[in-house]
Design a protein around this motif. Structure first.
Motif, short mmCIF file in Angstrom:
data_model
loop_
_atom_site.label_atom_id
_atom_site.label_comp_id
_atom_site.label_asym_id
_atom_site.label_seq_id
_atom_site.Cartn_x
_atom_site.Cartn_y
_atom_site.Cartn_z
N ASP A 61 2.19 -5.97 46.12
CA ASP A 61 3.64 -6.18 46.20
C ASP A 61 4.15 -6.59 44.82
N GLY A 62 5.18 -5.94 44.32
CA GLY A 62 5.69 -6.20 42.98
C GLY A 62 6.77 -7.26 42.91
N SER A 63 7.00 -8.01 43.96
CA SER A 63 8.08 -8.99 43.99
C SER A 63 7.94 -10.10 42.95
N LEU A 64 6.71 -10.46 42.62
CA LEU A 64 6.52 -11.52 41.63
C LEU A 64 7.07 -11.13 40.27
N GLN A 65 7.07 -9.84 39.98
CA GLN A 65 7.57 -9.37 38.69
C GLN A 65 9.07 -9.60 38.56
N GLN A 66 9.76 -9.78 39.67
CA GLN A 66 11.19 -10.08 39.63
C GLN A 66 11.43 -11.57 39.39
N LEU A 67 10.41 -12.40 39.62
CA LEU A 67 10.55 -13.86 39.48
C LEU A 67 9.93 -14.40 38.20
N ILE A 68 8.84 -13.80 37.78
CA ILE A 68 8.10 -14.28 36.61
C ILE A 68 8.06 -13.14 35.59
N HIS A 69 8.46 -13.43 34.38
CA HIS A 69 8.45 -12.41 33.32
C HIS A 69 7.03 -11.89 33.16
N GLU A 70 6.90 -10.59 32.95
CA GLU A 70 5.58 -9.97 32.89
C GLU A 70 4.69 -10.54 31.79
N LYS A 71 5.27 -11.10 30.73
CA LYS A 71 4.42 -11.68 29.67
C LYS A 71 3.76 -12.98 30.14
N HIS A 72 4.25 -13.58 31.22
CA HIS A 72 3.67 -14.81 31.78
C HIS A 72 2.86 -14.54 33.05
N LEU A 73 3.01 -13.37 33.61
CA LEU A 73 2.35 -13.03 34.87
C LEU A 73 0.98 -12.40 34.58
N PRO A 74 -0.09 -12.91 35.21
CA PRO A 74 -1.43 -12.35 34.98
C PRO A 74 -1.51 -10.87 35.37
N ARG A 75 -2.43 -10.19 34.73
CA ARG A 75 -2.62 -8.76 34.98
C ARG A 75 -2.90 -8.48 36.46
#
Length: 101
Positions: A61-75
């Protein structure tokens, strides 16, 4: 197991009335369909406001990418950052985050 629906409802009501805004939201990620189905059943005991605070995300689910910037979100969650260390490998300050200041 001893399952007492009346006690569970009373506990849910107590939690809702005494701790209504303890957190804004809780995201549970990489959930199995069983967990999501179980939550759907149990959540009927809570009011809508409390139910909406728990967000279950299935794997991919890609919802976390809407909350946390991808540079801070683990791969592993679709971002570009290194994986987060397990809590047992973090310092107390790292585990507390902004609350350590």
């Amino acid at each position: 197991a001893n399952f007492d629906l009346q006690t569970l409802r009373a506990t849910a009501s107590l939690v809702q009335s005494h701790y209504p805004d303890f957190m804004q939201a809780a995201y549970i990620v990489n959930c199995s369909k069983w967990l999501i189905t179980g939550w759907s059943a149990v959540s009927q005991l809570f009011d809508d406001r409390l139910r909406q605070k728990y967000i279950f995300l299935s794997k991919g689910d890609g919802s976390l990418q809407q909350l946390i910037h991808e540079k801070h979100l683990p791969r592993s969650f679709g971002g570009m950052a290194a994986e987060w260390r397990p809590p047992q490998m973090m310092t107390v300050g790292e585990r507390l985050g902004i609350f350590a200041e």
